[in-house]
Write a protein that holds these residues in place. Structure first.
Motif, PDB file in Angstrom:
ATOM      1  N   ASP A 187       0.808  -1.207   0.000  1.00 32.46           N
ATOM      2  CA  ASP A 187       0.000   0.000   0.000  1.00 32.46           C
ATOM      3  C   ASP A 187       0.846   1.265   0.000  1.00 32.46           C
ATOM      4  OD1 ASP A 187      -2.602  -1.405   2.116  1.00 32.46           O
ATOM      5  OD2 ASP A 187      -2.283  -1.461  -0.070  1.00 32.46           O
ATOM      6  N   LYS A 188       1.989   1.271   0.698  1.00 37.29           N
ATOM      7  CA  LYS A 188       2.768   2.496   0.786  1.00 37.29           C
ATOM      8  C   LYS A 188       3.394   2.866  -0.547  1.00 37.29           C
ATOM      9  CE  LYS A 188       7.072   0.230   2.310  1.00 37.29           C
ATOM     10  NZ  LYS A 188       8.067   0.162   3.410  1.00 37.29           N
ATOM     11  N   ASN A 189       3.534   1.902  -1.446  1.00 35.74           N
ATOM     12  CA  ASN A 189       4.108   2.185  -2.757  1.00 35.74           C
ATOM     13  C   ASN A 189       3.049   2.449  -3.817  1.00 35.74           C
ATOM     14  OD1 ASN A 189       6.740   1.856  -1.860  1.00 35.74           O
ATOM     15  ND2 ASN A 189       6.745  -0.335  -2.286  1.00 35.74           N
ATOM     16  N   GLN A 190       1.771   2.232  -3.465  1.00 32.33           N
ATOM     17  CA  GLN A 190       0.713   2.314  -4.476  1.00 32.33           C
ATOM     18  C   GLN A 190       0.648   3.664  -5.180  1.00 32.33           C
ATOM     19  OE1 GLN A 190      -3.089   0.976  -3.157  1.00 32.33           O
ATOM     20  NE2 GLN A 190      -4.166   1.851  -4.896  1.00 32.33           N
ATOM     21  N   PRO A 191       0.649   4.829  -4.485  1.00 35.33           N
ATOM     22  CA  PRO A 191       0.556   6.111  -5.203  1.00 35.33           C
ATOM     23  C   PRO A 191       1.697   6.310  -6.182  1.00 35.33           C
ATOM     24  CG  PRO A 191       0.074   6.393  -2.867  1.00 35.33           C
ATOM     25  CD  PRO A 191       0.611   5.010  -3.030  1.00 35.33           C
ATOM     26  N   GLN A 192       2.932   5.970  -5.761  1.00 32.84           N
ATOM     27  CA  GLN A 192       4.068   6.151  -6.652  1.00 32.84           C
ATOM     28  C   GLN A 192       3.960   5.260  -7.875  1.00 32.84           C
ATOM     29  OE1 GLN A 192       7.857   5.563  -4.772  1.00 32.84           O
ATOM     30  NE2 GLN A 192       8.997   5.598  -6.699  1.00 32.84           N
ATOM     31  N   GLU A 193       3.573   3.972  -7.656  1.00 29.30           N
ATOM     32  CA  GLU A 193       3.456   3.045  -8.771  1.00 29.30           C
ATOM     33  C   GLU A 193       2.334   3.466  -9.713  1.00 29.30           C
ATOM     34  OE1 GLU A 193       2.964  -0.524  -6.579  1.00 29.30           O
ATOM     35  OE2 GLU A 193       5.101  -1.002  -6.557  1.00 29.30           O
ATOM     36  N   SER A 194       1.240   3.982  -9.150  1.00 22.66           N
ATOM     37  CA  SER A 194       0.129   4.443  -9.974  1.00 22.66           C
ATOM     38  C   SER A 194       0.577   5.578 -10.883  1.00 22.66           C
ATOM     39  CB  SER A 194      -1.034   4.903  -9.083  1.00 22.66           C
ATOM     40  OG  SER A 194      -1.488   3.848  -8.274  1.00 22.66           O
ATOM     41  N   GLN A 195       1.316   6.536 -10.290  1.00 18.95           N
ATOM     42  CA  GLN A 195       1.787   7.666 -11.074  1.00 18.95           C
ATOM     43  C   GLN A 195       2.748   7.215 -12.167  1.00 18.95           C
ATOM     44  OE1 GLN A 195       0.558  10.687 -10.659  1.00 18.95           O
ATOM     45  NE2 GLN A 195       1.696  11.388 -12.442  1.00 18.95           N
ATOM     46  N   GLU A 196       3.571   6.220 -11.860  1.00 24.86           N
ATOM     47  CA  GLU A 196       4.496   5.701 -12.867  1.00 24.86           C
ATOM     48  C   GLU A 196       3.733   5.071 -14.031  1.00 24.86           C
ATOM     49  OE1 GLU A 196       6.942   3.044 -10.712  1.00 24.86           O
ATOM     50  OE2 GLU A 196       8.180   4.617  -9.801  1.00 24.86           O
ATOM     51  N   ASN A 197       2.689   4.311 -13.724  1.00 28.66           N
ATOM     52  CA  ASN A 197       1.882   3.703 -14.779  1.00 28.66           C
ATOM     53  C   ASN A 197       1.264   4.771 -15.677  1.00 28.66           C
ATOM     54  OD1 ASN A 197       2.177   0.920 -14.284  1.00 28.66           O
ATOM     55  ND2 ASN A 197       0.726   1.014 -12.592  1.00 28.66           N
ATOM     56  N   ARG A 198       0.762   5.834 -15.067  1.00 32.35           N
ATOM     57  CA  ARG A 198       0.108   6.889 -15.844  1.00 32.35           C
ATOM     58  C   ARG A 198       1.107   7.584 -16.753  1.00 32.35           C
ATOM     59  NH1 ARG A 198      -2.918   9.069 -10.395  1.00 32.35           N
ATOM     60  NH2 ARG A 198      -4.171   7.195 -10.060  1.00 32.35           N
ATOM     61  N   ALA A 199       2.314   7.816 -16.251  1.00 30.35           N
ATOM     62  CA  ALA A 199       3.341   8.446 -17.073  1.00 30.35           C
ATOM     63  C   ALA A 199       3.724   7.553 -18.249  1.00 30.35           C
ATOM     64  CB  ALA A 199       4.570   8.764 -16.219  1.00 30.35           C
ATOM     65  N   ILE A 200       3.783   6.248 -17.999  1.00 30.29           N
ATOM     66  CA  ILE A 200       4.090   5.303 -19.078  1.00 30.29           C
ATOM     67  C   ILE A 200       3.000   5.335 -20.139  1.00 30.29           C
ATOM     68  CG2 ILE A 200       4.312   2.846 -19.634  1.00 30.29           C
ATOM     69  CD1 ILE A 200       5.680   2.490 -16.905  1.00 30.29           C
ATOM     70  N   TRP A 201       1.734   5.347 -19.705  1.00 26.02           N
ATOM     71  CA  TRP A 201       0.626   5.403 -20.672  1.00 26.02           C
ATOM     72  C   TRP A 201       0.724   6.658 -21.528  1.00 26.02           C
ATOM     73  CZ3 TRP A 201      -3.877   4.143 -16.771  1.00 26.02           C
ATOM     74  CH2 TRP A 201      -3.773   2.810 -16.385  1.00 26.02           C
ATOM     75  N   ASP A 202       1.017   7.784 -20.871  1.00 28.80           N
ATOM     76  CA  ASP A 202       1.134   9.041 -21.623  1.00 28.80           C
ATOM     77  C   ASP A 202       2.227   8.939 -22.682  1.00 28.80           C
ATOM     78  OD1 ASP A 202      -0.875  10.234 -20.191  1.00 28.80           O
ATOM     79  OD2 ASP A 202       0.466  11.231 -18.772  1.00 28.80           O
ATOM     80  N   ASP A 203       3.380   8.441 -22.286  1.00 27.75           N
ATOM     81  CA  ASP A 203       4.505   8.335 -23.219  1.00 27.75           C
ATOM     82  C   ASP A 203       4.171   7.397 -24.372  1.00 27.75           C
ATOM     83  OD1 ASP A 203       5.944  10.060 -21.665  1.00 27.75           O
ATOM     84  OD2 ASP A 203       7.084   8.500 -20.634  1.00 27.75           O
ATOM     85  N   GLU A 204       3.552   6.262 -24.054  1.00 27.65           N
ATOM     86  CA  GLU A 204       3.213   5.289 -25.102  1.00 27.65           C
ATOM     87  C   GLU A 204       2.180   5.851 -26.066  1.00 27.65           C
ATOM     88  OE1 GLU A 204       4.062   1.148 -22.607  1.00 27.65           O
ATOM     89  OE2 GLU A 204       2.007   1.883 -22.842  1.00 27.65           O
ATOM     90  N   LEU A 205       1.206   6.579 -25.537  1.00 24.99           N
ATOM     91  CA  LEU A 205       0.184   7.173 -26.398  1.00 24.99           C
ATOM     92  C   LEU A 205       0.788   8.247 -27.295  1.00 24.99           C
ATOM     93  CD1 LEU A 205      -2.798   7.345 -27.213  1.00 24.99           C
ATOM     94  CD2 LEU A 205      -3.142   8.969 -25.334  1.00 24.99           C
ATOM     95  N   MET A 206       1.621   9.095 -26.721  1.00 24.17           N
ATOM     96  CA  MET A 206       2.237  10.158 -27.516  1.00 24.17           C
ATOM     97  C   MET A 206       3.136   9.593 -28.618  1.00 24.17           C
ATOM     98  SD  MET A 206       0.928  12.911 -26.323  1.00 24.17           S
ATOM     99  CE  MET A 206      -0.517  11.863 -26.078  1.00 24.17           C
ATOM    100  N   ALA A 207       3.711   8.409 -28.395  1.00 23.42           N
ATOM    101  CA  ALA A 207       4.576   7.790 -29.393  1.00 23.42           C
ATOM    102  C   ALA A 207       3.810   7.310 -30.615  1.00 23.42           C
ATOM    103  CB  ALA A 207       5.331   6.622 -28.772  1.00 23.42           C
ATOM    104  N   LEU A 208       2.481   7.260 -30.515  1.00 24.84           N
ATOM    105  CA  LEU A 208       1.648   6.790 -31.621  1.00 24.84           C
ATOM    106  C   LEU A 208       1.225   7.915 -32.566  1.00 24.84           C
ATOM    107  CD1 LEU A 208      -0.648   4.322 -29.633  1.00 24.84           C
ATOM    108  CD2 LEU A 208       1.477   3.822 -30.866  1.00 24.84           C
ATOM    109  N   ILE A 209       1.607   9.153 -32.232  1.00 23.65           N
ATOM    110  CA  ILE A 209       1.257  10.286 -33.104  1.00 23.65           C
ATOM    111  C   ILE A 209       2.166  10.274 -34.327  1.00 23.65           C
ATOM    112  CG2 ILE A 209       1.113  12.798 -33.261  1.00 23.65           C
ATOM    113  CD1 ILE A 209       0.688  12.851 -30.242  1.00 23.65           C
ATOM    114  N   LEU A 210       1.577  10.417 -35.495  1.00 27.21           N
ATOM    115  CA  LEU A 210       2.355  10.411 -36.740  1.00 27.21           C
ATOM    116  C   LEU A 210       3.000  11.776 -36.967  1.00 27.21           C
ATOM    117  CD1 LEU A 210      -0.133   8.467 -39.046  1.00 27.21           C
ATOM    118  CD2 LEU A 210       1.895   7.584 -37.862  1.00 27.21           C
TER     119      LEU A 210
END
Length: 384
Positions: free
Chosen positions: A361-384
């Motif tokens: 539980d103590k790591n959950q907020p940090q891990e959640s934020q990391e996942n969101r940052a990864i999603w953002d980066d992966e989505l932005m990489a799909l822009i032509l």
């Protein structure tokens, strides 16, 4: 003539159904029955903060200028306070003065509470409640996780009419078992078997549409039973004073409408089936063009996704995306003012595949934020 005298006996149809059952597809079918010049209104409740269903609706209907859409985003209109419902309904009725109203609550809503609200005396003069239509996905019903869950059963219990969708994937024996299950929960409900959409079978589609049209003008027995014990006093609807201002061009209550693009949000909370639920979405500039194939592959690879919706500018043009675990639907659409994506992900508490890891539980907020940052980066990489 006062505002309140204009708002009387507007036929209102409630279209319910569990998340991903096919409500939006059915409403599009209902909209196809609207005669030219008739004024209709839609009140759409979305669990996430980004309104997408409004873009998924009415695209194939040429008479869109007489369809007003209000989207109440960011939660369930029936779970906490009646204020979002009061404001959205008052604004739709006073500004558009529709001849027919359709309400689509989120698939995570409990319809009984919404029916209770709509049975209150101050709505009895303004609205003339017609048959409550629930959409049931036969494929979802096959999974005990759904059919044994009270939230799934609630839509069946609260309906006058049940539209059984995607039933052709079931054997005849399973179809009989499903019908017996429905009858046990709600013996009074009328059943309509409808593989939505059924465009390839014109005669069957016309038969289904005719049955649905009749329900738009059939009084709700469920609601009449519920209001039987209420006081017979009836008052006319008077919108809040702040809503009696001159009409504006937009009537949506989308809470992120004024956010600067690009915009992203993610929420985490306890969801259905005792699982953590992540709701996330993006609103992106219309000029950003995504690789169509890569975008869909990326979305479908997200872990434990339960629902994906979007209207996105892609290499294949503007696309509507409407994905559930048992149905993947894409369609071309007209250009929009921006691209929108929204996802709902579920994960079992403590599972190694959890998006919002709960084993520490103590790591959950940090891990959640990391996942969101990864999603953002992966989505932005799909822009032509």
């Amino acid at each position: 003539m006062t505002i309140s005298s204009m708002i009387q006996n507007v036929p209102c149809t409630l279209v319910t159904g569990f998340l991903g059952a096919g409500k939006t597809t059915l409403i599009n079918q209902l909209l196809s029955t609207k005669t030219i010049g008739a004024r209709w209104a839609l009140l759409i409740n979305e669990f996430g903060r980004i309104g997408i269903d409004g873009a998924l609706l009415t695209q194939d209907n040429s008479d869109q200028q007489d369809i007003a859409i209000s989207e109440v985003s960011g939660g369930c209109i029936c779970c906490t306070s009646q204020l979002p419902l009061q404001i959205a309904l008052s604004r739709l009725l006073s500004e558009h003065r529709p001849q027919r109203l359709i309400i689509e609550p989120t698939g995570l809503a409990h319809p009984r509470e919404l029916l209770r609200q709509l049975s209150e005396p101050h709505w009895q003069t303004a609205l003339n409640m017609q048959a409550v239509i629930a959409v049931l996905s036969a494929v979802q019903w096959q999974n005990p996780k759904y059919r044994d869950h009270e939230g799934f059963q609630a839509h069946i219990c609260a309906a006058d009419v049940i539209v059984i969708n995607r039933y052709k994937q079931l054997s005849a024996t399973c179809q009989q078992e499903m019908q017996a299950w429905i009858t046990e929960l709600n013996p009074q409900a009328q059943l309509i078997w409808a593989q939505l959409p059924e465009a390839s079978e014109t005669a069957l589609l016309k038969s289904i549409t005719d049955k649905l049209t009749r329900q738009l003008n059939t009084s709700s027995q469920i609601l009449s039973q519920q209001t039987g014990s209420l006081s017979h006093s009836r008052i006319r609807l008077q919108p809040p004073m702040q809503l009696l201002t001159p009409k504006t061009s937009a009537i949506s209550t989308d809470i992120v409408q004024d956010e600067t693009l690009p915009y992203r949000y993610h929420d985490s909370q306890q969801g259905i089936f005792q699982q953590n639920m992540t709701v996330g979405g993006w609103r992106l500039p219309a000029e950003w063009v995504f690789d169509a194939d890569a975008l869909q592959q990326w979305l479908l690879a997200l872990p434990e996704w339960q629902r994906i919706k979007g209207v996105v500018n892609t290499s294949d043009g503007w696309l509507q995306l409407n994905f559930t675990p048992d149905s993947l639907s894409t369609a071309t659409t007209s250009a929009q003012v921006d691209s929108r994506l929204e996802i709902i992900l579920l994960s079992k508490k403590g599972s190694d595949t959890s998006v919002e890891k709960t084993t520490n539980d103590k790591n959950q907020p940090q891990e959640s934020q990391e996942n969101r940052a990864i999603w953002d980066d992966e989505l932005m990489a799909l822009i032509l």
